[in-house]
Design a protein around this motif. Structure first.
Motif, mmCIF file in Angstrom:
data_model
loop_
_atom_site.group_PDB
_atom_site.id
_atom_site.type_symbol
_atom_site.label_atom_id
_atom_site.label_comp_id
_atom_site.label_asym_id
_atom_site.label_seq_id
_atom_site.Cartn_x
_atom_site.Cartn_y
_atom_site.Cartn_z
ATOM 1 N N HIS A 191 -9.016 -9.391 -6.208
ATOM 2 C CA HIS A 191 -8.946 -9.387 -7.765
ATOM 3 C C HIS A 191 -7.360 -9.684 -7.856
ATOM 4 C CE1 HIS A 191 -10.856 -5.301 -7.676
ATOM 5 N NE2 HIS A 191 -11.480 -6.235 -8.477
ATOM 6 N N GLU B 7 -2.877 -8.697 -8.070
ATOM 7 C CA GLU B 7 -3.169 -8.417 -6.874
ATOM 8 C C GLU B 7 -2.356 -8.907 -5.889
ATOM 9 O OE1 GLU B 7 -6.724 -4.803 -7.935
ATOM 10 O OE2 GLU B 7 -6.243 -5.670 -6.214
ATOM 11 N N ARG C 269 -6.862 -9.869 -12.989
ATOM 12 C CA ARG C 269 -7.913 -9.513 -12.621
ATOM 13 C C ARG C 269 -9.305 -9.812 -12.232
ATOM 14 N NH1 ARG C 269 -8.522 -4.335 -10.659
ATOM 15 N NH2 ARG C 269 -11.185 -3.152 -10.874
ATOM 16 N N HIS D 107 -5.880 -4.300 -1.379
ATOM 17 C CA HIS D 107 -6.052 -4.358 -3.336
ATOM 18 C C HIS D 107 -4.181 -3.987 -3.566
ATOM 19 C CE1 HIS D 107 -9.958 -4.469 -4.251
ATOM 20 N NE2 HIS D 107 -9.770 -4.535 -2.770
ATOM 21 N N SER D 108 -3.829 -3.108 -4.887
ATOM 22 C CA SER D 108 -3.221 -2.564 -5.772
ATOM 23 C C SER D 108 -3.919 -2.162 -6.782
ATOM 24 C CB SER D 108 -1.575 -3.775 -6.019
ATOM 25 O OG SER D 108 -2.063 -4.232 -6.947
HETATM 26 ZN ZN LIG Z 1 -8.075 -4.522 -6.522
#
Ligand SMILES: [Zn+2]
Length: 331
Positions: free
Chosen positions: A53, A56, A95, A139-140
């Motif tokens: 994404h 992130e 994203r 991810h975050s």
């Molecule tokens: Zn993500």
């Protein structure tokens, strides 16, 4: 898609995977997705990815840092790095991809889909995961959400496979690891299809936080050590497993407005606890609307942006689950 470097020979190399895409901005060129490899003596292959994404950046920081400090003589086997997997989205700090609007973590494994994001996913699944034994996808919560820094594993597969993922989650060593059923379109699902031991992580979000970078960095290196890819022995760290997706685990906003959170990520809430207030943006005659948790749990993720619409998520909750429960497969 063409990869500019040899991924097989021992040594440390970096280059590009060339995504061909022709539009007004990229007429005749390629979009060069960064890729690196550090290969030492014989051993397993691990794939490390971030930027799945595009908003992130925690995982990008971690993998850039790790690639630049690690040398081939410290590696048993091979580590492949793709720190900005969906580079078109990463470049725009979005994203999803600006090229086709696709969410990369939903386009794996579906041959009916097409487009540049799907093309990257196909390369990852067919060229990289197919030769990997292990993978970590970082991810975050991006711009929208803050997660309590945690590991994520899919609670599927036979007992041995589950035990391998549980062991990896302990070595990653975040305070919590969320166990999910997962979706078929994610990178983790591609890992499951290939039968490799795969872990993902959510390392905060909202803004880059130093402690989350450290959790992700030490977690990644310790997990690699646990898989036998580094000279050092792993530290014996422990995580607590949480299950999500139960009734009441997602708290949604009943109205539009300004979200005032009353919890912090990582804290426990009880059923009926007031977890936030929504304030009107355009009138003073309405009192704030209180939002309550419909279920008890640990706050795994919380909305990081105050501006909300009706139906936007405010909180995700997880409930503690015993390791022995995890070994009873979900499917
Ligand atoms: Zn993500």
């Amino acid at each position: 898609m063409r990869c500019s470097i040899d991924l097989d020979r021992p040594g440390k190399r970096e280059g590009y995977v060339q995504l061909n895409h022709s539009n007004n901005r990229h007429a005749y060129g390629v979009i060069p997705l960064p890729i690196g490899v550090i290969a030492g003596d014989t051993g397993p292959t691990a794939l490390l990815t971030a930027g799945n994404h595009g908003d992130e950046y925690e995982g990008i920081v971690i993998l850039q840092r790790l690639f630049h400090v690690l040398e081939p003589d410290q590696v048993h086997g091979r580590i492949i790095f793709m720190p900005s997997l969906n580079l078109p989205a990463v470049r725009e700090y979005q994203r999803t991809s600006p090229l086709d609007g696709a969410n990369m973590n939903r386009v794996f494994g579906d041959p009916a889909l097409s487009g540049p994001t799907r093309e990257i996913a196909t390369f990852v699944e067919e060229t990289l995961i197919s030769q990997a034994d292990f993978a970590i996808d970082l991810h975050s919560g991006g711009k929208m959400c803050e997660f309590s820094p945690c590991g994520f594993i899919y609670g599927v597969g036979d007992k041995e496979h589950l035990q391998n993922k549980i062991r990896a989650a302990h070595h990653f060593g975040a305070k919590y690891t969320v166990v999910v059923e997962g979706s078929s379109g994610s990178l983790s699902a591609a890992g499951e299809r290939a039968g490799i031991v795969m872990l993902s992580a959510e390392l905060g979000g909202g803004r880059i936080q130093r402690e989350n970078i450290e959790i992700g960095y030490t977690g990644t290196t310790n997990t690699l050590a646990g898989w036998g890819l580094l000279a050092d022995s792993p530290r014996e760290t422990r995580t607590t497993f949480l299950r999500s997706g139960f009734a009441g685990s997602s708290v949604m906003s009943p109205i539009a407005g300004a979200f005032e959170p009353l919890t912090n990520v990582g804290q426990a809430v009880h059923t009926g606890e007031v977890v936030g207030r929504i304030h009107s943006l355009d009138a003073l005659d309405q009192p704030p609307v209180t939002v309550c948790a419909e279920s008890a749990g640990i706050v795994v993720g919380q909305r990081a942006q105050a501006h909300i619409l009706r139906g936007d998520f405010l909180l995700h909750l997880g409930e503690e689950v015993e390791e022995s429960e995890l070994l009873k497969p979900l499917n």
